[in-house]
Design an enzyme around this catalytic site. Structure first.
Site: not given
Ligand code: PGA
Length: 244
Positions: A8-10, A93, A95, A160, A166, A205, A226-227
């Site tokens: 997930n590149w966000k 998600h 977010e 999640e 993050g 994470s 994500g990251g």
């Molecule tokens: P993260 O994000 O790996 O940076 O914790 C995961 C996500 O939000 O899908």
């Protein structure tokens, strides 16, 4: 079923960087034994689809509207994602639930839209830190699963915990197993036998150094990353940690 490692590149990636990242992922993708998916921002979807043509890496969106078309300024429909070459979409998600006030009902409608368009929905659920501290995490996640999924759901769940996204913090493997078993029970209760075969990803994470442990937890069917998905080496190292 093979595990799925989804990136997930966000809201990250301009043309040059997205192109380089995609190229590096494609170059290493043949060596892994899991399914791979990247979810770039809308603006990069067409470029990434083109760069991955002929590779094993699938492309997904990060969100979509529930409707196929209409007067929805700024929104993207599931049919538009499918038209671009996407085969999946992340929905609900945290977010989006937090920043865009997406309710379970809104996610439910989007899931129906994704399924209508032939996309594989990846439905995210997870508790806040306060909810876990209060011992409400099982009820919260169970409620999200029940209310976000339509009858006949065919897709993927991503657990999640919001406090792990993050932050570099992760639940213990025991906590992940307990929640995934709970989600499995909720899926079977809701969907019958079909709920027994759906993949339940862990997200929050996930890094190369904790991936092997998390991916070996019973009922973990892959990871939503994500990251670390913004670095081809890290993303591929997580995929290489899949052994089941
Ligand atoms: P993260 O994000 O790996 O940076 O914790 C995961 C996500 O939000 O899908």
């Amino acid at each position: 079923m093979r595990q799925l490692i989804a990136g997930n590149w966000k809201m990250n990636g301009l043309s040059a960087g997205a192109g380089a990242l995609t190229g590096a992922i494609a170059a290493g993708a043949g060596e892994v034994s899991c399914d791979l998916l990247v979810c770039p921002p809308f603006t990069q979807v067409a470029r990434v689809v083109e760069a991955l043509r002929g590779s094993v890496v699938a492309v997904g969106g990060q969100d979509c509207h529930a409707s196929a078309s209409g007067a929805h300024t700024g929104d993207i429909s599931p049919e538009m994602l499918a038209d671009l070459g996407c085969s999946a979409v992340i929905l609900g998600h945290s977010e989006r639930r937090q920043n865009h006030h997406e309710s379970d009902a809104a996610v439910h409608a989007k899931v129906l839209g994704a399924m209508r368009a032939g996309l594989m929905p990846i439905v995210c659920v997870g508790e806040t830190e306060a909810e876990r501290d209060a011992g409400k995490h099982v009820a919260v996640v169970g409620g999200q699963v029940a209310a976000s999924l339509p009858d006949g759901f065919a897709g993927v769940i991503a657990y999640e915990p919001i406090w792990a996204i993050g932050t570099g913090r992760t639940p213990t493997e025991g906590d992940v197993e307990a929640m995934h078993r709970h989600i499995r029970s909720a899926l079977v209760a809701r969907l019958g036998a079909a709920g027994g075969g759906l993949r339940i990803l862990y997200g929050g994470s996930v890094k190369p150094d904790n991936a092997a442990g998390l991916l070996a937890v019973p009922e973990v069917g892959g990871a939503l990353v994500g990251g670390a998905s913004l670095d081809a080496g890290q993303f591929l190292a997580i995929a290489a940690a899949v052994t089941v």
